[in-house]
Design a protein around this motif. Sequence first.
Motif, PDB file in Angstrom:
ATOM      1  N   GLU A 101      88.552 -27.539  71.147  1.00 46.17           N
ATOM      2  CA  GLU A 101      87.974 -27.047  72.397  1.00 46.17           C
ATOM      3  C   GLU A 101      86.640 -27.753  72.596  1.00 46.17           C
ATOM      4  N   HIS A 125      96.324 -26.501  79.980  1.00 51.59           N
ATOM      5  CA  HIS A 125      95.562 -25.727  80.951  1.00 51.59           C
ATOM      6  C   HIS A 125      95.042 -26.694  82.010  1.00 51.59           C
ATOM      7  N   ARG A 166      94.173 -22.872  85.529  1.00 52.25           N
ATOM      8  CA  ARG A 166      94.595 -22.863  84.138  1.00 52.25           C
ATOM      9  C   ARG A 166      96.121 -22.831  83.999  1.00 52.25           C
ATOM     10  N   HIS A 176      91.798 -28.968  74.394  1.00 50.42           N
ATOM     11  CA  HIS A 176      91.342 -27.966  75.366  1.00 50.42           C
ATOM     12  C   HIS A 176      89.846 -28.118  75.646  1.00 50.42           C
ATOM     13  N   HIS A 177      89.423 -27.418  76.705  1.00 48.07           N
ATOM     14  CA  HIS A 177      87.995 -27.208  76.939  1.00 48.07           C
ATOM     15  C   HIS A 177      87.653 -25.744  76.746  1.00 48.07           C
ATOM     16  N   GLU A 182      91.338 -27.848  82.570  1.00 50.10           N
ATOM     17  CA  GLU A 182      90.560 -28.371  81.427  1.00 50.10           C
ATOM     18  C   GLU A 182      90.663 -29.889  81.475  1.00 50.10           C
TER      19      GLU A 182
HETATM   20 ZN   LIG Z   1      92.804 -24.402  77.138  1.00 52.23          ZN
END
Ligand SMILES: [Zn+2]
Length: 343
Positions: A289, A102, A151, A192-193, A105
């Motif tokens: 995340e 993404h 994203r 990820h974030h 992120e």
């Molecule tokens: Zn993500």
Amino acid sequence: MRRLVTGLAGLGMLATVLTGAGTAASEPPHLPGGPCLQEDQNVSLSSVAGYDDVVRELDRIERTSQGRVTVASAGVSGEGRELYYATVGAGPTTFWLQARIHGNELHSTEAVLQILDHLASGSPDARLIRENLTVVVIPMYNPDGAEANIRQSTTPTRIDLNRDWENFAQPETVAFWKLWRDTAPELALDLHHMGQAPIVEGTNDLNQFQIGARSIDPSRMTAEQWLTNRQMTMASVEALDQYGLANVAHYPLIDITNAGLSRMLMGGTAPAGEQPAPQGLTTGAIFYEVRSVGQKSNGQLENLFRIPTMAVLRAAADGSLAQQDVSGYEDLPFASQEQCGRF
Ligand SMILES: [Zn+2]
């Protein structure tokens, strides 16, 4: 100016990696309920690694690694950018470490570059990992989305690349699917974030880290895969608990079969003209995340990626991952859907 992989590549990071102690003492006091970042919040990108930084940094690491790191391209993005990945180590177990599928992120890219830099070093744990693992590092899976700070991919279609492992609409997906098939990683980790920063259920603590043990329902996994995913999860959580600032929660229960990790576990799909991979090529695949926020705590955000990742790499390398106790898994809290900042 863009900051990239500076101080942590040296002694500071080594100390963190070896002791797991992190830099808790230097972090600002913990303020429950904040800071919060919403998806549309404008964050300065001036200090975040862009595509050109990735290219330059991979080149530097490869050149100075004394042959320990090789950089190659898996293909080209929709806009024609090379899809770079690095390989470090020559061990029998292949470990896939993926960042920034993404594009918006941000900090996972710098975190994996720091990890790669460390794995190329002469430190004892780097050597142990290189002897036992072959680590495939993808610092920027989605360079077009990263440059656009969105994203999704940008062209030929603007879609979520982490929902494209069934349709294979994007060249990025085709390229990385082939790399996955060819490298056949036993273990995979995807960084990820979070889009927002809720609190840990039953507490007033800002949830800084969500652990994604299951991108698909465990009933879609083999028993070995589900056990391995929980072992990777608990090795990550224990490392973060030692670090002490994460306020870890379980990622919400999802069952997304077209995500990359999901299809690594399930097999069964392939781009046009390719044979679907069987289930079981990858034994464990989980995701992290990390909280999203602006520049002031970039170092902490990178720690939140780097500390558990290094713990899982070490555990996979020294064999302790297979002995990892998973009895605490059921007790992991979830995050509350209360908006961050309510308290
Ligand atoms: Zn993500």
